[in-house]
Design an enzyme around this catalytic site. Structure first.
Site, PDB file in Angstrom:
ATOM      1  N   THR A  49      44.106  40.883  35.086  1.00 28.19           N
ATOM      2  CA  THR A  49      44.149  41.684  33.897  1.00 28.19           C
ATOM      3  C   THR A  49      45.572  42.270  33.771  1.00 28.19           C
ATOM      4  OG1 THR A  49      43.900  43.739  35.050  1.00 28.19           O
ATOM      5  CG2 THR A  49      41.721  42.416  34.807  1.00 28.19           C
ATOM      6  N   CYS A  50      45.643  42.994  32.899  1.00 28.20           N
ATOM      7  CA  CYS A  50      46.960  43.621  32.556  1.00 28.20           C
ATOM      8  C   CYS A  50      47.303  44.520  33.905  1.00 28.20           C
ATOM      9  CB  CYS A  50      47.187  44.518  31.210  1.00 28.20           C
ATOM     10  SG  CYS A  50      45.862  45.782  31.361  1.00 28.20           S
ATOM     11  N   ARG A  52      46.296  43.758  37.086  1.00 26.75           N
ATOM     12  CA  ARG A  52      46.245  43.105  38.531  1.00 26.75           C
ATOM     13  C   ARG A  52      46.156  41.673  38.339  1.00 26.75           C
ATOM     14  NH1 ARG A  52      43.021  46.009  41.039  1.00 26.75           N
ATOM     15  NH2 ARG A  52      42.732  47.579  39.366  1.00 26.75           N
ATOM     16  N   HIS A  99      36.920  46.896  48.216  1.00 29.84           N
ATOM     17  CA  HIS A  99      37.902  46.748  46.994  1.00 29.84           C
ATOM     18  C   HIS A  99      37.427  46.294  45.907  1.00 29.84           C
ATOM     19  CE1 HIS A  99      41.702  46.494  45.072  1.00 29.84           C
ATOM     20  NE2 HIS A  99      41.647  45.569  44.902  1.00 29.84           N
ATOM     21  N   GLY A 191      41.236  39.697  21.376  1.00 31.73           N
ATOM     22  CA  GLY A 191      40.350  39.690  22.502  1.00 31.73           C
ATOM     23  C   GLY A 191      39.774  41.011  22.862  1.00 31.73           C
TER      24      GLY A 191
END
Length: 442
Positions: A49-50, A52, A99, A191
């Site tokens: 994603t932006c 990670r 996590h 998107g």
């Protein structure tokens, strides 16, 4: 369980490295097959994603799998492996699951509690399944993570007043301009992130919205929702002549708008400033555009600061969400251990029954004189002895399921009764180093 998570996020790496490590959706199949091509990764999923890029993998050898994943990330980014390693974090087994649960719950996002991450986790899992890369271990972890994320948003206020990355871009643009009321906005992308920005624009009272996207049909569909218009990518620069704000969020690996493009646009609209909010990773707009007079360029780093300022409204919910993550991790352990205990119990009973039958066969000649009733009595007697001997071990195994003691009992029973010789499948291979010893991680 042999699950590892290796990756970078907005806290561990600068935006420049984040965008180099990003894996666009169109490249996911190739990335997944690359990861599975090694000798040490049996399952994999990539969450990019932006905020990670993370690889979740079931491994057969801990050190080998870690090396394979790190090599993949370095090769994909084109960066020096030492530079990438400096920013990577690694979690294994329960740490990897915890996590992932925290990520799905929104605890690890730049904007805590944002809702987009839940869709992104689901998409990562679906992509892995579509390529045959997600087996039982990865799928169970992701399926449970989605349940954790939903529970966190249903039972706590973590998502209330929360800003997603896309809505934060709209809010930050509004703050910088004082208001978006009556402004002309051009959105690049169609998107999930772009859709989130368009939804944010609806309540901001913008004057007009124009959407441009590589797939024109998606741009048309998104523009219709806000009564806007759709244009082709080739018309973006012309459209910028009349825009007050440019919001970008594509998943393209290439820059769409260069600094020269912006300079040419600004030369044709003297005296009119332009605000650009680029939340794409990799970036859609050349960072050099920030030096063009009259242009204000905001990126992920600017959103990071904005997210910190909005944290107070959600901070009190973090503890409650962490409690949910802990509860669900305990439940995940119990369910996993129960799945591992069941085949041990079955194999233990099969082993005992095999021994009983072998002894009955060995004494067959001595029992030849027994009539049917007597033979049934002997069968019942030996079966009863076996059941009574196995009753307590079976009960103890089931009672200890989901605990460290249960894992010890399972390993001990399998070793003491040579259950591995029966081909017992206890799940994924244990984490082993190259000498065959147990390897807790690094």
């Amino acid at each position: 369980m042999s699950l590892i998570c290796i990756g970078v996020n907005h806290r561990s790496a600068p935006v420049g490295l984040l965008e180099r490590l990003a894996v666009p959706a169109v490249e996911l199949p190739k990335a997944l097959h690359h990861l599975l091509s090694g000798d040490h990764v049996a399952e994999a999923a990539v969450l990019s994603t932006c905020n990670r890029t993370e690889v979740y993998a079931r491994c057969t050898r801990f050190h080998g799998a870690v090396a394979d994943v790190r090599a993949f990330l370095a090769a994909h980014s084109g960066a020096d492996p030492a530079e990438v390693d400096e920013h990577l974090y690694t979690y294994y087994d329960d740490g990897a699951v915890a996590h992932l649960f925290g990520v799905a719950a929104g605890l690890d996002s730049m904007i805590v509690g944002e809702g987009e991450i839940l869709r992104q986790v689901r998409s990562a899992w679906q992509a892995a399944e579509a390529e045959g890369a997600a087996g039982q271990v990865v799928s169970r972890a992701f399926r449970h993570a989605l349940a954790v994320g939903k529970r966190a948003r249903t039972e706590t206020g973590i998502a209330r007043h929360a800003l997603s990355v896309s809505s934060a871009a709209v809010a930050l643009a509004s703050d910088r301009l004082g208001s978006l009321g009556g402004r002309s906005v051009l959105v690049l992308g169609a998107g999930d992130m772009a859709e989130g920005m368009v939804q944010g624009l609806v309540g901001a009272g913008v004057g007009s919205v124009t959407v441009a996207n590589r797939t024109h049909a998606r741009a048309v569909q998104l523009a219709r929702r806000v009564g806007g218009q759709a244009i082709a990518l080739s018309d973006v620069l012309d459209s910028l002549l009349g825009a007050d704000v440019l919001l970008t969020a594509t998943d393209s690996p290439n820059v769409h708008v260069t600094a020269d493009d912006i300079e040419a646009v600004m030369d044709r609209r003297p005296g009119r400033p332009l605000l650009i909010a680029d939340i794409a990773v990799p970036r859609d707009v050349d960072p050099g555009a920030a030096s063009v007079p009259g242009v204000t360029l905001l990126d992920i780093d600017d959103l990071r600061g904005y997210g910190e300022r909005s944290m107070a409204l959600r901070r009190r919910e973090i503890g409650r969400v962490q409690g949910i993550v802990t509860d669900e991790l305990d439940r995940f352990r119990v369910e996993r251990s129960a799945r591992e205990v069941a085949p041990v119990v079955v194999a233990l009973r099969d082993r005992a029954e095999a021994v009983r039958r072998a002894e009955m066969e060995r004494f067959r000649s001595r029992l030849a004189g027994l009539d049917p009733a007597q033979r049934r009595a002997v069968e019942g007697l030996t079966q009863g002895i076996v059941k009574k001997l196995l009753h307590s071990p079976t009960v103890r195994l089931k009672e200890a399921a989901g605990s460290a003691r249960g894992d010890l009992y399972t390993d001990a029973v399998a070793s003491l009764f040579d259950l591995d010789d029966l081909g017992l499948l206890l799940g994924p291979p244990a984490l082993r180093d190259d000498t065959g010893g147990s390897e807790p991680g690094s």
